[in-house]
Design a protein around this motif. Structure first.
Motif, short mmCIF file in Angstrom:
data_model
loop_
_atom_site.label_atom_id
_atom_site.label_comp_id
_atom_site.label_asym_id
_atom_site.label_seq_id
_atom_site.Cartn_x
_atom_site.Cartn_y
_atom_site.Cartn_z
N LEU A 59 -75.34 -93.01 -69.24
CA LEU A 59 -74.46 -94.18 -69.25
C LEU A 59 -73.15 -93.92 -68.50
O LEU A 59 -72.17 -94.63 -68.70
N SER A 60 -73.16 -92.93 -67.63
CA SER A 60 -71.96 -92.62 -66.85
C SER A 60 -71.98 -93.36 -65.52
O SER A 60 -73.04 -93.73 -65.02
N VAL A 209 -81.12 -101.22 -66.66
CA VAL A 209 -80.26 -100.17 -67.23
C VAL A 209 -78.80 -100.47 -66.93
O VAL A 209 -77.93 -100.33 -67.80
N ALA A 213 -75.79 -101.18 -69.67
CA ALA A 213 -74.53 -100.44 -69.72
C ALA A 213 -73.34 -101.38 -69.64
O ALA A 213 -72.35 -101.22 -70.37
N ARG A 216 -73.11 -103.49 -72.84
CA ARG A 216 -72.95 -102.68 -74.04
C ARG A 216 -74.01 -103.00 -75.10
O ARG A 216 -73.73 -103.09 -76.28
N ILE A 247 -80.41 -94.57 -74.44
CA ILE A 247 -79.62 -95.79 -74.68
C ILE A 247 -79.93 -96.37 -76.05
O ILE A 247 -79.04 -96.78 -76.79
N ALA A 257 -73.41 -98.91 -76.83
CA ALA A 257 -73.96 -98.25 -75.64
C ALA A 257 -73.21 -98.72 -74.40
O ALA A 257 -73.69 -99.52 -73.62
N SER A 258 -72.00 -98.19 -74.22
CA SER A 258 -71.15 -98.63 -73.12
C SER A 258 -70.96 -97.50 -72.12
O SER A 258 -71.44 -96.38 -72.31
N LEU A 259 -70.23 -97.79 -71.05
CA LEU A 259 -69.97 -96.80 -70.01
C LEU A 259 -69.22 -95.59 -70.60
O LEU A 259 -68.26 -95.74 -71.36
N LYS A 260 -69.66 -94.42 -70.22
CA LYS A 260 -69.06 -93.18 -70.72
C LYS A 260 -67.58 -93.13 -70.38
O LYS A 260 -66.75 -92.76 -71.23
#
Length: 350
Positions: A59-60, A209, A213, A216, A247, A257-260
């Motif tokens: 999730l980066s 995917v 991301a 979220r 995820i 489940a969001s961006l790192k």
């Protein structure tokens, strides 16, 4: 839309579409088989490169940038395959053209939605910059303004983007039409349809995917089960299991489940906020400000790089669509010119 209690969507029941494309009774020439195998082997390599070394990288922004690059490369590869097939647009079945044009519109809409979300997240960087500027001034009034900016950032990044909701329905439509028309008496057409099917499936996976991301949520993930006959099937299935599994694990644990990079900034904001209230630990404040500045810059730079990749993919789809429409117009003009010429000459006297 998936139900909250059951976020996992089942494998899509497409059966084996390649039975329509390349039935057991069909025989490809060595040249066509070489073109197809080369394309599929390359796609397998591109998918293999996306397998993350660390589960947290999924999730980066760095992984998303790599995924967008691979997607652009795969779509460029299928253009090269079409050229190698030496199958002019004039020989394309009308259904193939409809599929290509319909998919291109959907993908352009998806790119616009992604670009919109990237711009929205980048706009949030302004709140962080304003807060950091005020914190550097180290006065009670400026600290109050800094906290207001931090509150503004938290509200901004947690808000919803309507275009992402529309993007999810667009992806659903793209996935629901993965089945292909039957191909008769055209070996080149069967190779083209098989390649296009693979590209569309991989596109649905990667875009899904990215959408998960950005939104979220894991609810919109769709699982694909590619036919075993293609060379990239195992690589794709393994990659999908790793990415979707991570995820969904994050989502099922109660986390977002969001961006790192967004999570890292959020952690810094939550640590800095109470320090700005008391102002009795200047060293901890200094460290927290430095930490937030570094993470905010990392987020902004990553978003800029991802924006370039999404725009690059948009341009690939747009130029491919324009080229097809241009070829169709040329073919139509040539046909009309021939018809006019024949009409002017009049009937042949035997």
């Amino acid at each position: 839309m998936s139900q909250p209690q059951d976020p996992q969507r089942p494998f899509l029941p497409f059966g084996n579409p390649f039975q329509m494309i390349l039935p057991k009774s069909s025989n490809l020439s060595p040249r066509l088989l070489s073109i197809l195998n080369s394309f599929e082997a390359t796609m397998s390599e591109r998918l293999e490169s996306l397998k993350p070394k660390d589960m947290e990288d999924i999730l980066s922004l760095s992984w998303m940038i790599s995924a967008a690059k691979s997607l652009s490369a795969i779509h460029t590869d299928v253009k090269a395959l079409i050229t190698s097939l030496e199958l002019p647009v004039s020989d394309w079945d009308e259904k193939w053209i409809d599929i290509y044009l319909d998919n291109s519109v959907k993908l352009l809409d998806v790119c616009i939605a992604f670009s919109s979300e990237i711009s929205r997240l980048n706009h949030g960087h302004l709140f962080l910059q304003c807060s950091l500027h005020n914190l550097d001034c180290a006065t009670p009034v400026q600290f109050t303004k800094a906290r207001s900016s931090l509150d503004g950032w938290k509200q901004h990044v947690s808000s919803k983007n309507p275009r992402l909701e529309k993007c999810s329905s667009t992806l659903d439509n793209l996935i629901d039409t993965l089945d292909l028309p039957k191909i008769k008496n055209s070996s080149k057409g069967k190779v083209l349809m098989r390649a296009m099917y693979g590209v569309r499936l991989v596109t649905g996976f990667i875009c899904g995917v990215l959408a998960a991301a950005f939104s979220r949520s894991a609810d919109k993930l769709s699982d694909f089960k590619p036919p075993e006959t293609c060379l990239w099937a195992d690589t794709f299935t393994n990659l999908q299991a790793v990415v979707h599994g991570q995820i969904r694990n994050v989502h099922s644990s109660g986390k977002v489940a969001s961006l790192k990079e967004c999570d890292l900034v959020h952690t810094s904001v939550m640590k800095l906020y109470p320090l700005s209230l008391n102002e009795d630990d200047p060293e901890a404040m200094r460290i927290s400000i430095t930490d937030l500045r570094q993470r905010a810059d990392m987020l902004s730079q990553g978003l800029d790089l991802l924006a370039k990749e999404v725009d690059g993919f948009f341009q690939i789809i747009l130029t491919g669509r324009d080229a097809l429409l241009g070829n169709l117009r040329v073919g139509s003009d040539m046909f009309n010119s021939t018809q006019k010429s024949n009409h002017a000459e009049g009937p042949t006297v035997r």
